[in-house]
Design a protein around this motif. Structure first.
Motif, mmCIF file in Angstrom:
data_model
loop_
_atom_site.group_PDB
_atom_site.id
_atom_site.type_symbol
_atom_site.label_atom_id
_atom_site.label_comp_id
_atom_site.label_asym_id
_atom_site.label_seq_id
_atom_site.Cartn_x
_atom_site.Cartn_y
_atom_site.Cartn_z
ATOM 1 N N LEU A 540 0.824 -1.211 0.000
ATOM 2 C CA LEU A 540 0.000 0.000 0.000
ATOM 3 C C LEU A 540 0.861 1.265 0.000
ATOM 4 C CD1 LEU A 540 -2.772 -1.234 2.436
ATOM 5 C CD2 LEU A 540 -3.006 -0.825 -0.028
ATOM 6 N N THR A 541 1.825 1.280 -0.894
ATOM 7 C CA THR A 541 2.740 2.404 -0.998
ATOM 8 C C THR A 541 2.157 3.466 -1.927
ATOM 9 O OG1 THR A 541 5.035 2.992 -1.479
ATOM 10 C CG2 THR A 541 3.993 1.437 -2.957
ATOM 11 N N ASP A 542 2.883 4.539 -2.068
ATOM 12 C CA ASP A 542 2.469 5.605 -2.980
ATOM 13 C C ASP A 542 2.904 5.224 -4.393
ATOM 14 O OD1 ASP A 542 2.092 7.948 -4.435
ATOM 15 O OD2 ASP A 542 2.597 9.230 -2.728
ATOM 16 N N ILE A 543 1.962 4.728 -5.203
ATOM 17 C CA ILE A 543 2.323 4.274 -6.549
ATOM 18 C C ILE A 543 2.438 5.437 -7.526
ATOM 19 C CG2 ILE A 543 1.261 2.023 -6.188
ATOM 20 C CD1 ILE A 543 -0.967 3.014 -8.145
ATOM 21 N N LEU A 544 2.033 6.636 -7.111
ATOM 22 C CA LEU A 544 2.096 7.787 -8.007
ATOM 23 C C LEU A 544 3.382 8.586 -7.833
ATOM 24 C CD1 LEU A 544 -1.577 9.077 -7.596
ATOM 25 C CD2 LEU A 544 -0.672 7.525 -9.330
ATOM 26 N N ASN A 551 0.865 5.223 1.311
ATOM 27 C CA ASN A 551 -0.153 6.134 0.802
ATOM 28 C C ASN A 551 -1.263 5.289 0.204
ATOM 29 O OD1 ASN A 551 -1.740 8.140 -0.224
ATOM 30 N ND2 ASN A 551 -0.157 9.102 -1.480
ATOM 31 N N PRO A 552 -2.090 4.642 1.041
ATOM 32 C CA PRO A 552 -3.103 3.725 0.512
ATOM 33 C C PRO A 552 -4.104 4.383 -0.421
ATOM 34 C CG PRO A 552 -3.413 4.140 2.865
ATOM 35 C CD PRO A 552 -2.079 4.680 2.506
ATOM 36 N N GLN A 553 -4.384 5.671 -0.217
ATOM 37 C CA GLN A 553 -5.388 6.294 -1.075
ATOM 38 C C GLN A 553 -4.879 6.543 -2.490
ATOM 39 O OE1 GLN A 553 -6.255 10.623 -0.114
ATOM 40 N NE2 GLN A 553 -5.221 10.031 1.781
ATOM 41 N N SER A 554 -3.552 6.442 -2.697
ATOM 42 C CA SER A 554 -3.016 6.616 -4.050
ATOM 43 C C SER A 554 -3.308 5.413 -4.944
ATOM 44 C CB SER A 554 -1.496 6.835 -3.996
ATOM 45 O OG SER A 554 -0.799 5.623 -3.713
ATOM 46 N N GLN A 555 -3.709 4.297 -4.351
ATOM 47 C CA GLN A 555 -3.909 3.076 -5.132
ATOM 48 C C GLN A 555 -5.098 3.197 -6.097
ATOM 49 O OE1 GLN A 555 -1.893 0.133 -4.515
ATOM 50 N NE2 GLN A 555 -0.683 1.518 -3.265
ATOM 51 N N ASP A 556 -6.107 3.941 -5.689
ATOM 52 C CA ASP A 556 -7.339 4.023 -6.471
ATOM 53 C C ASP A 556 -7.488 5.396 -7.117
ATOM 54 O OD1 ASP A 556 -8.493 1.347 -5.850
ATOM 55 O OD2 ASP A 556 -8.417 2.122 -3.801
ATOM 56 N N ASN A 557 -8.507 5.502 -7.984
ATOM 57 C CA ASN A 557 -8.819 6.759 -8.665
ATOM 58 C C ASN A 557 -7.697 7.227 -9.576
ATOM 59 O OD1 ASN A 557 -11.352 7.020 -7.196
ATOM 60 N ND2 ASN A 557 -10.088 7.569 -5.427
ATOM 61 N N ASN A 558 -7.100 6.266 -10.299
ATOM 62 C CA ASN A 558 -6.095 6.590 -11.296
ATOM 63 C C ASN A 558 -6.132 5.519 -12.376
ATOM 64 O OD1 ASN A 558 -4.094 4.380 -10.635
ATOM 65 N ND2 ASN A 558 -4.140 5.426 -8.655
ATOM 66 N N ARG A 565 -9.897 -0.929 -4.957
ATOM 67 C CA ARG A 565 -11.353 -0.710 -5.043
ATOM 68 C C ARG A 565 -11.988 -0.599 -3.647
ATOM 69 N NH1 ARG A 565 -13.114 -0.650 -10.154
ATOM 70 N NH2 ARG A 565 -12.249 -2.035 -11.748
ATOM 71 N N ALA A 566 -11.298 0.099 -2.754
ATOM 72 C CA ALA A 566 -11.790 0.257 -1.385
ATOM 73 C C ALA A 566 -12.796 1.398 -1.301
ATOM 74 C CB ALA A 566 -10.623 0.512 -0.440
ATOM 75 N N ASP A 567 -13.887 1.153 -0.583
ATOM 76 C CA ASP A 567 -14.838 2.211 -0.264
ATOM 77 C C ASP A 567 -15.243 2.052 1.196
ATOM 78 O OD1 ASP A 567 -16.711 0.134 -0.182
ATOM 79 O OD2 ASP A 567 -17.468 0.547 -2.198
ATOM 80 N N GLY A 568 -16.350 2.619 1.587
ATOM 81 C CA GLY A 568 -16.733 2.594 2.997
ATOM 82 C C GLY A 568 -17.176 1.250 3.507
ATOM 83 N N THR A 569 -17.516 0.320 2.621
ATOM 84 C CA THR A 569 -18.035 -0.971 3.085
ATOM 85 C C THR A 569 -17.270 -2.175 2.553
ATOM 86 O OG1 THR A 569 -19.618 -1.013 1.245
ATOM 87 C CG2 THR A 569 -20.371 -0.067 3.330
ATOM 88 N N GLU A 722 -3.347 10.525 6.570
ATOM 89 C CA GLU A 722 -3.047 9.379 7.422
ATOM 90 C C GLU A 722 -1.563 9.236 7.773
ATOM 91 O OE1 GLU A 722 -3.181 7.721 3.133
ATOM 92 O OE2 GLU A 722 -4.285 9.182 4.352
ATOM 93 N N VAL A 723 -0.688 10.053 7.173
ATOM 94 C CA VAL A 723 0.739 9.912 7.454
ATOM 95 C C VAL A 723 1.215 10.902 8.512
ATOM 96 C CG1 VAL A 723 1.241 8.936 5.194
ATOM 97 C CG2 VAL A 723 1.411 11.407 5.527
#
Length: 852
Positions: A540-544, A551-558, A565-569, A722-723
């Motif tokens: 879960l690194t920064d792939i960008l 940076n787990p949030q960098s994994q999606d939306n690109n 494909r993580a969301d709230g549930t 989160e960092v």
């Protein structure tokens, strides 16, 4: 000749400080050596007098090794002689030995590069099928002796596969893509370097682990490598590597014919079927072989990550590969054609999946590649992640030659700053049974040609050594290079045995050093997986950006396709056949059925294959989200133990390497907590599901920097949130203002460790001082993780730096055994530098035995 195994090893006297340049070829004295000196060979017969031949080099190596290990001086001869009853060692090819001494009674069955080693009787026989094999045998014999093994042996060994290459991602300007150990040993300022010393030393190391070829430049290649000047330079590299049995290969830029290259014709097309392009590559190849007659061949990356290739002209990848194969065929060269081919894709399309790309591109072309083409396949379908399933492409192209691509430079796995011993990860793929046609189809048997009866195949390792004297940027990382060579020769080799051998060769024969090093190293990959991304979610690194910190949030939306494909549930990639991307269906039926079913998918790959609720219960009884919490805390806790394990070696290994690696273990311990907190905070925030153990967000030993009394400092909202602890850091109000942060301590009197989490950004060298009641506890400089301690030389970590306050720049400095009392005044003074505003996250006051 010698009939015993050294058993009275005891504690060895410490050697002088070592910088790591010798790697595992130290030839350090062993205890009790004098007792065996008389029985050792007094004469070395190297059956070739040509100074550039591997057999000649083997003789020199034996002389050096016997002198270093046993203090035994030997005379090197190059012809058969008579020295009475004096023991001798003979090294050469089987043919040359037969000419000089007559045929062996039981001639070994050797294939290319294989060798025979016998220490029985008065004559040690080291005989290769070819000269390279003879040199391998010499290194094998010296490896035994250096480990204190002087037992009698007699055996033949052959390589499992002919392709045992390394890839060096060196750029023409001297930089190294995904290299963490300094500048290139091959290139600088657009040309091949003049000084070949390090290239020769590297060839020696590689030869000792039976690597037979090195691709010296980046797969993202530059056409200027093919200039007249640089072809001459390639020749000079080949000249110094040839005596060690190492052939040189090069990576090609597919569109080179349209580039302005000194000494080469400039075309208007690079269409692989255009006759002018065919002629262009034929001519260039002939020019290279005129200078380097034994060149190994070409490595090609095409139509991936923006690189040009045959698809540009609506040609197939096979047509592109065969263009080079035909140019190489008269010279005996190989084409290693990377299967790392993919394009940006749209995440909003549920069935899109980057993991499908290799099979989608290459399976329809199976049987269309020329015989001297080897498809180089990454071990997993994505990109050197902390855990991936074996690439299905290994089973999907049975008519093609294949090699496995492994990464010794751990791009996504800590970049030599987190120690991760990689062979256990590699073995999960090499030992995996793909069950092609319902028959045993181990990946290791596929890459060696055994399963599908192919003559070519093997291994390619992305190594990326640099000018750093440790070669890879860390002393311990060399265990991965050593093991890579061992596995390339024998993919069935054992991870623990290789590690024990490497430790003895690198750090000596002290049993406590060996036991500690082995235990510690074997725990590193599971720990890193646990604090960087478990359950198959991938790293879960920064792939960008730098691929280093969390940076787990960098994994999606690109468009890069490394999605969670993580969301709230829910979380995870649905790669099932019916509802998902269909990736599981790329495997042979038995394996496809296993991965397509949630119940039969191993938990450690669950989120790789399935999109599930956070509350889905795993086989261990925990929910997905709780296991995320538990394992990230467990992994970081394990990383803390590495410091103590390494400290236990003080006085048992040399001070230089001890101190250097201790610095790195302290960094790993601190950064593992950065990782842990980033991941658990992100998914806690995303899912809203609390941690049953009430750890997430609870830090009773921390003092948040923003809660301190600030003078010259201001708060800063960190992104990604989160960092930073409590999502907030502090920075100086200007880049010239000295900042002060103070707090009154509310902890019982006692002895504590004081840790300060801060950010070390590229582009500034902030300095910090930590005071307790106005008495300095310590000071440090934020300079690429350059730490100034008492009477210690500065040490620099080599990961890809960051210009941001983020998970890459986040780090910790710790001052141990500080006595404090309730009501004491803690003060940090930060002086900014450049773009770096002396950023601080928090202070942690840790009682003995407590992990923050």
């Amino acid at each position: 000749m010698l009939r015993t195994l050294l058993s009275t090893i005891g504690l060895v006297g410490l050697a002088a400080a070592e910088n790591g340049l010798a790697g595992w070829l130290r030839y350090a004295p062993i205890p009790g050596a004098e007792r065996y000196r008389a029985q050792l060979p007094s004469h070395i017969v190297a059956l070739n007098a040509t100074a550039t031949s591997p057999v000649y080099v083997a003789g020199q190596e034996l002389e050096k090794g016997l002198q270093g290990i046993f203090g035994k001086q030997c005379t090197v001869h190059h012809a058969h002689g008579h020295w009475g009853a004096a023991p001798q060692v003979v090294v050469g090819t089987v043919d040359e030995y037969t000419k000089a001494y007559g045929a062996l009674a039981d001639a070994p069955e050797l294939i290319e590069d294989g060798f025979w080693l016998s220490t029985k009787g008065q004559t040690v026989q080291i005989l290769g099928q070819n000269e390279r094999g003879a040199l391998y045998g010499a290194f094998e014999y010296l490896s035994m002796l250096a480990q204190g093994n002087v037992t009698e042996v007699a055996y033949a060994t052959n390589p499992a596969a002919p392709v045992r290459w390394t890839n060096e991602w060196n750029n023409m300007d001297g930089s190294i893509e995904r290299g963490y150990a300094g500048a290139s040993i091959f290139f600088a300022n657009g040309v091949v370097v003049a000084n070949m010393t390090r290239a020769a030393e590297y060839a020696r190391l590689l030869s000792s682990i039976r690597i037979n070829a090195v691709v010296i430049n980046n797969v993202n290649a530059n056409a200027t490598l093919l200039s007249t000047q640089n072809i001459e330079g390639i020749g000079r590299v080949a000249d110094v590597m040839r005596p060690y049995g190492i052939q040189v290969g090069i990576s090609l830029y597919f569109a080179s014919p349209t580039s302005a290259v000194q000494g080469q014709q400039n075309l208007t097309t690079f269409d692989p079927l255009d006759p002018s392009v065919v002629t262009w590559w034929t001519n260039v190849t002939e020019k290279i072989y005129e200078r380097v007659p034994d060149m190994a061949g070409y490595l090609v990356k095409a139509n991936s990550e923006g690189q040009p290739g045959p698809i540009t002209y609506n040609r197939t990848l096979a047509e592109g590969a065969n263009l080079f194969a035909k140019a190489l065929q008269p010279h005996g060269g190989l084409v290693l054609f990377r299967a790392f081919v993919y394009n940006p894709i749209n995440e909003s399309v549920w069935k899109n999946d980057r993991a499908n790309a290799a099979v989608d591109f290459f399976q329809p072309l199976d049987g269309e590649f020329d015989d001297n083409v080897v498809i180089q396949i990454k071990y997993g379908p994505i990109d050197f992640q902390v855990r991936e399933p074996a690439s299905p492409l290994f089973a999907a192209i049975p008519k093609s030659n294949v090699a496995i691509e492994l990464q010794i430079t751990p791009e996504y796995l800590g970049q030599q700053c987190h120690h991760v011993y990689l062979p256990p990860l590699w073995k999960t793929v090499l030992d995996f049974d793909l069950r092609k046609d319902n028959e045993s189809s181990l990946v290791r048997d596929i890459i060696t040609g055994k399963r599908f009866n192919k003559k070519l195949g093997g291994s390619a390792g992305v190594v990326n050594v640099g000018t750093n004297q440790t070669w890879l940027g860390s002393h311990l990382s060399m265990s991965n290079l050593y093991a890579y060579g061992r596995l390339a020769w024998n993919p069935s080799d054992d991870s623990t045995v290789m590690l024990q051998d490497w430790t003895r060769l690198t750090f000596g024969l002290n049993p406590s050093v060996i036991d500690t090093m082995v235990q510690f190293s074997l725990e590193t990959w599971p720990a890193y997986e646990n604090y960087s991304g478990n359950l198959g979610i991938q790293t879960l690194t920064d792939i960008l950006y730098t691929h280093f910190g969390p940076n787990p949030q960098s994994q999606d939306n690109n468009t890069w396709g490394q999605w969670t494909r993580a969301d709230g549930t829910q979380i995870g990639m649905d790669r099932t056949i019916g509802n998902g991307t269909g990736f599981s269906g790329q495997y042979p039926p038995e394996i496809a059925a296993m991965y397509d079913n949630l119940a039969s998918t191993p938990d450690n790959l669950l989120l790789w294959f399935h999109h599930v609720n956070y509350t889905t219960v795993l086989k261990n009884g925990a929910t997905v989200i709780q296991d995320f919490y538990d394992q990230h805390y467990a992994g970081a806790a394990t990383a803390q133990t590495f410091v103590g394990m390494w400290q236990s070696l003080q006085g048992k290994i040399d001070t230089e390497r001890f101190t250097d690696q201790l610095f790195r273990q302290v960094f790993q311990a601190g950064h593992s907590i950065v990782w842990r907190d980033a991941i658990v905070n992100f998914y806690h925030n995303l899912s809203g599901i609390p941690d049953e153990a009430k750890r997430v967000g609870s830090h009773p030993y921390r003092i948040e920097a923003e809660s301190m009394v600030l003078d010259g400092y201001k708060t800063y909202a960190v992104q990604p949130f989160e960092v930073a602890s409590n999502f907030t850091a502090i920075v100086t109000s200007t880049n010239t203002t000295v900042g002060t942060a103070t707090a009154v301590l509310d902890f019982p009197a006692g002895v504590y460790d004081l840790g300060v989490n801060y950010y070390d950004m590229y582009g500034g060298n902030s300095s910090y001082c930590l005071y307790l009641n106005d008495k300095m506890v310590g000071e440090w400089v934020s300079n690429s993780f350059q730490y100034i301690g008492s009477n210690e030389a500065p040490r620099i970590l080599g990961h890809q730096p960051s210009i941001y306050i983020d998970g890459h720049s986040a780090t910790r400095v710790t001052f141990g055994n500080v006595t404090l009392a309730k009501g004491d005044m803690l003060k940090i003074v930060g002086t900014p530098s450049g773009i770096e505003p002396a950023p601080l996250d928090y202070v942690v006051v840790l009682p003995a035995g407590v992990v923050d």
